[in-house]
Write a protein that holds these residues in place. Structure first.
Motif, PDB file in Angstrom:
ATOM      1  N   TYR A 166       1.082  -1.635   0.172  1.00 24.65           N
ATOM      2  CA  TYR A 166      -0.320  -0.306  -0.172  1.00 24.65           C
ATOM      3  C   TYR A 166       0.626   1.191  -0.235  1.00 24.65           C
ATOM      4  N   PRO A 167       1.967   1.053   0.740  1.00 18.82           N
ATOM      5  CA  PRO A 167       3.131   3.048   0.588  1.00 18.82           C
ATOM      6  C   PRO A 167       3.503   3.383  -0.814  1.00 18.82           C
ATOM      7  N   LEU A 168       3.728   1.476  -1.212  1.00 19.77           N
ATOM      8  CA  LEU A 168       4.480   2.172  -2.565  1.00 19.77           C
ATOM      9  C   LEU A 168       3.872   3.310  -3.308  1.00 19.77           C
ATOM     10  N   PRO A 169       5.233   3.967  -3.900  1.00 18.32           N
ATOM     11  CA  PRO A 169       4.710   4.591  -4.465  1.00 18.32           C
ATOM     12  C   PRO A 169       4.074   4.570  -6.438  1.00 18.32           C
ATOM     13  N   TYR A 170       2.774   5.061  -6.520  1.00 12.30           N
ATOM     14  CA  TYR A 170       2.275   4.211  -7.541  1.00 12.30           C
ATOM     15  C   TYR A 170       2.015   5.875  -8.548  1.00 12.30           C
ATOM     16  N   CYS A 171       2.671   6.246  -9.078  1.00 12.54           N
ATOM     17  CA  CYS A 171       2.638   7.210  -9.786  1.00 12.54           C
ATOM     18  C   CYS A 171       2.627   7.082 -11.619  1.00 12.54           C
ATOM     19  N   ALA A 172       2.339   5.828 -12.207  1.00 14.71           N
ATOM     20  CA  ALA A 172       2.538   6.156 -13.621  1.00 14.71           C
ATOM     21  C   ALA A 172       2.007   5.303 -13.823  1.00 14.71           C
ATOM     22  N   SER A 173       1.386   4.194 -14.584  1.00 11.94           N
ATOM     23  CA  SER A 173       0.439   3.636 -15.203  1.00 11.94           C
ATOM     24  C   SER A 173      -0.677   3.387 -14.197  1.00 11.94           C
ATOM     25  N   ASN A 174      -1.979   3.056 -14.569  1.00 13.41           N
ATOM     26  CA  ASN A 174      -2.468   2.681 -13.015  1.00 13.41           C
ATOM     27  C   ASN A 174      -3.580   1.452 -13.504  1.00 13.41           C
ATOM     28  N   VAL A 175      -2.993   0.594 -14.964  1.00 13.09           N
ATOM     29  CA  VAL A 175      -3.878  -0.499 -15.709  1.00 13.09           C
ATOM     30  C   VAL A 175      -3.271  -1.355 -15.127  1.00 13.09           C
ATOM     31  N   ILE A 176      -4.450  -2.454 -14.314  1.00 10.47           N
ATOM     32  CA  ILE A 176      -3.607  -4.004 -14.255  1.00 10.47           C
ATOM     33  C   ILE A 176      -4.355  -4.913 -14.647  1.00 10.47           C
ATOM     34  N   ASN A 177      -3.501  -5.631 -15.485  1.00 17.63           N
ATOM     35  CA  ASN A 177      -3.959  -6.641 -16.549  1.00 17.63           C
ATOM     36  C   ASN A 177      -3.968  -8.190 -15.467  1.00 17.63           C
ATOM     37  N   HIS A 178      -5.220  -7.883 -15.639  1.00 13.73           N
ATOM     38  CA  HIS A 178      -6.067  -8.933 -14.832  1.00 13.73           C
ATOM     39  C   HIS A 178      -7.846  -8.542 -14.627  1.00 13.73           C
ATOM     40  N   CYS A 179      -8.017  -9.575 -14.381  1.00 14.89           N
ATOM     41  CA  CYS A 179      -9.953  -9.341 -13.938  1.00 14.89           C
ATOM     42  C   CYS A 179     -10.079  -8.569 -12.159  1.00 14.89           C
ATOM     43  N   TYR A 180      -9.127  -9.002 -11.715  1.00 18.75           N
ATOM     44  CA  TYR A 180      -9.057  -8.275 -10.524  1.00 18.75           C
ATOM     45  C   TYR A 180      -7.870  -8.254  -9.518  1.00 18.75           C
ATOM     46  N   CYS A 181      -7.505  -7.651  -8.568  1.00 21.45           N
ATOM     47  CA  CYS A 181      -6.538  -6.891  -8.454  1.00 21.45           C
ATOM     48  C   CYS A 181      -5.482  -7.935  -7.249  1.00 21.45           C
ATOM     49  N   ASP A 182      -4.112  -8.409  -7.614  1.00 22.99           N
ATOM     50  CA  ASP A 182      -3.505  -9.323  -6.802  1.00 22.99           C
ATOM     51  C   ASP A 182      -2.887  -8.504  -6.315  1.00 22.99           C
ATOM     52  N   HIS A 183      -1.882  -9.058  -6.022  1.00 25.30           N
ATOM     53  CA  HIS A 183      -0.094  -8.424  -4.960  1.00 25.30           C
ATOM     54  C   HIS A 183       0.404  -7.942  -6.199  1.00 25.30           C
ATOM     55  N   VAL A 184       0.198  -8.953  -7.365  1.00 27.61           N
ATOM     56  CA  VAL A 184       1.732  -9.278  -8.847  1.00 27.61           C
ATOM     57  C   VAL A 184       1.383  -8.180  -9.224  1.00 27.61           C
ATOM     58  N   GLY A 185      -0.483  -7.651  -9.756  1.00 27.25           N
ATOM     59  CA  GLY A 185      -0.769  -6.744 -10.255  1.00 27.25           C
ATOM     60  C   GLY A 185      -0.417  -5.697  -9.842  1.00 27.25           C
ATOM     61  N   ILE A 186      -0.877  -5.595  -9.459  1.00 32.03           N
ATOM     62  CA  ILE A 186      -0.341  -4.337  -8.370  1.00 32.03           C
ATOM     63  C   ILE A 186       0.796  -3.457  -8.147  1.00 32.03           C
ATOM     64  N   THR A 187       1.730  -4.572  -7.721  1.00 34.21           N
ATOM     65  CA  THR A 187       3.123  -4.399  -6.990  1.00 34.21           C
ATOM     66  C   THR A 187       3.686  -3.757  -8.181  1.00 34.21           C
ATOM     67  N   LEU A 188       3.541  -4.186  -9.531  1.00 33.71           N
ATOM     68  CA  LEU A 188       3.846  -4.495 -10.923  1.00 33.71           C
ATOM     69  C   LEU A 188       3.777  -2.584 -11.494  1.00 33.71           C
ATOM     70  N   LEU A 189       3.086  -1.743 -10.942  1.00 28.91           N
ATOM     71  CA  LEU A 189       2.800  -0.593 -11.239  1.00 28.91           C
ATOM     72  C   LEU A 189       3.447   0.680 -10.599  1.00 28.91           C
ATOM     73  N   ALA A 190       4.201  -0.315  -9.745  1.00 27.41           N
ATOM     74  CA  ALA A 190       4.715   0.977  -8.498  1.00 27.41           C
ATOM     75  C   ALA A 190       6.500   1.511  -9.312  1.00 27.41           C
ATOM     76  N   CYS A 191       6.390   2.059  -9.042  1.00 29.69           N
ATOM     77  CA  CYS A 191       7.627   3.442  -9.307  1.00 29.69           C
ATOM     78  C   CYS A 191       8.343   2.691  -8.858  1.00 29.69           C
ATOM     79  N   THR A 192       9.178   1.922  -8.187  1.00 30.80           N
ATOM     80  CA  THR A 192       9.620   1.343  -7.237  1.00 30.80           C
ATOM     81  C   THR A 192      10.716  -0.159  -7.401  1.00 30.80           C
ATOM     82  N   ASP A 193      11.816  -0.946  -7.276  1.00 30.85           N
ATOM     83  CA  ASP A 193      12.195  -1.870  -7.366  1.00 30.85           C
ATOM     84  C   ASP A 193      11.407  -2.942  -6.314  1.00 30.85           C
ATOM     85  N   ARG A 194      10.673  -3.505  -7.432  1.00 30.21           N
ATOM     86  CA  ARG A 194       9.641  -4.474  -6.264  1.00 30.21           C
ATOM     87  C   ARG A 194      10.092  -5.562  -5.158  1.00 30.21           C
ATOM     88  N   THR A 195      11.583  -5.975  -5.884  1.00 27.65           N
ATOM     89  CA  THR A 195      12.155  -7.108  -5.721  1.00 27.65           C
ATOM     90  C   THR A 195      12.146  -7.050  -4.329  1.00 27.65           C
TER      91      THR A 195
END
Length: 323
Positions: A166-195
């Protein structure tokens, strides 16, 4: 970039659903998903009705089945209405906070499902491999305690994922390539290293998935070994029949998931559409077909339904004779 909640930049997410789907098929897809959702609700609600209306079903195994039915209803309600509205009403957006709430329940209910299947395998293991201990250990009060423990423990991994994502910076795309929100789909959009966030989430998911699966494999190997020691062939078949419903349900849950994980590890690539279809089948199909398995493969429920059908048919014959 420093971390922080940049929800002022990204205020909502957009769920793509099935990316390659043409507009003319939206109505058909929404109808199919609505049908799956309706069957899931009706089938699992029927399980509750049958349990409440017949005290002969008040056995530990059926308490476990009710937990599974509750989990299936909640998971379908968490995921399907939003994607149905996307194709029915062309509304694919979900609020920033709403997406994280959905993510929590997706992973939470997935964990609960895994723990409940563990209890199901434990029940059959004790009943067949340690039949004298089974009535003393698997009492309704024990099942209640184990069920509450499963629903409570499942919050830990899901809450960890949300708190860290939740606290990660989301400042680019807001498109989740899925039918619902999951951890991978959301964190891929974070503007930081998700590792640093993806690795702990993956480990937690593997523990929740592979921990119960390891015991399930052990329990059914033990069950098969015990069954092979029975001299009478009829006795072997009768013993195995008590496991058939549980084994089908467990297979529906674990085999597709193991296939998906092994495919990812081995580097097999799926098209976005196929990957999303597989994920939806993995998560939503078992919830819709589980009640049918209870009815046709569980002896007590099958006998109860036959009794009810016989009574209703006799009542119709009597009424027709009277008229």
């Amino acid at each position: 970039m420093a971390e922080g909640n940049h929800s002022s930049t990204v205020t909502e997410f957009f769920l793509t659903g099935f990316p390659g789907l043409h507009l003319e098929y939206y109505g058909l897809v929404s109808f199919v998903l609505f049908l799956v959702y309706s069957l899931t609700l009706i089938g699992n609600a029927t399980s509750f009705f049958l349990f409440l209306s017949d005290r002969r079903l008040h056995k530990p195994m059926y308490y476990i089945i009710l937990n599974l039915s509750a989990c299936d209803i909640l998971f379908s309600t968490t995921t399907l209405p939003k994607i149905i509205s996307k194709y029915w009403f062309h509304s694919g957006t979900i609020s920033f906070d709403g997406c994280f709430v959905q993510m929590f329940f997706v992973h939470y209910l997935g964990s609960v499902n895994s723990f409940i299947l563990f209890l199901m395998a434990l029940d059959r293991y004790l009943a067949i491999c340690h039949p004298l201990r089974h009535p003393h250990f698997f009492k309704p009060s024990t099942v209640l305690i184990l069920s509450v423990t499963a629903w409570t423990l499942a919050t830990l991994s899901a809450l960890l994922m949300v708190i860290r994502a939740y606290p990660l910076p989301y400042c680019a795309s807001n498109v989740i390539n899925h039918c619902y929100c999951d951890h991978v789909g959301i964190t891929l959009l974070a503007c930081t290293d998700r590792t640093p966030y993806a690795v702990p989430a993956f480990i937690a998911a593997m523990i929740v998935l592979l921990g119960p699966l390891a015991f399930i494999v052990f329990s059914y190997i033990s069950i098969i070994t015990a069954v092979l020691k029975i001299a009478d062939l009829q006795g072997r078949l009768k013993t195995l029949s008590t496991c058939s419903a549980q084994l089908i349900i467990i297979s529906l849950y674990y085999l597709p998931r193991c296939f998906v994980y092994l495919a990812n590890v081995s580097g097999i690539q799926f098209s976005p559409d196929l990957r999303i279809v597989i994920n939806n089948v993995v998560h939503l199909l078992p919830a819709a077909v589980n009640p049918l398995i209870y009815c046709f493969k569980t002896q007590d429920i099958k006998q109860m339904l036959l009794r009810r059908w016989s009574k209703s048919r006799i009542g119709i014959v009597v009424k027709l004779s009277f008229h």
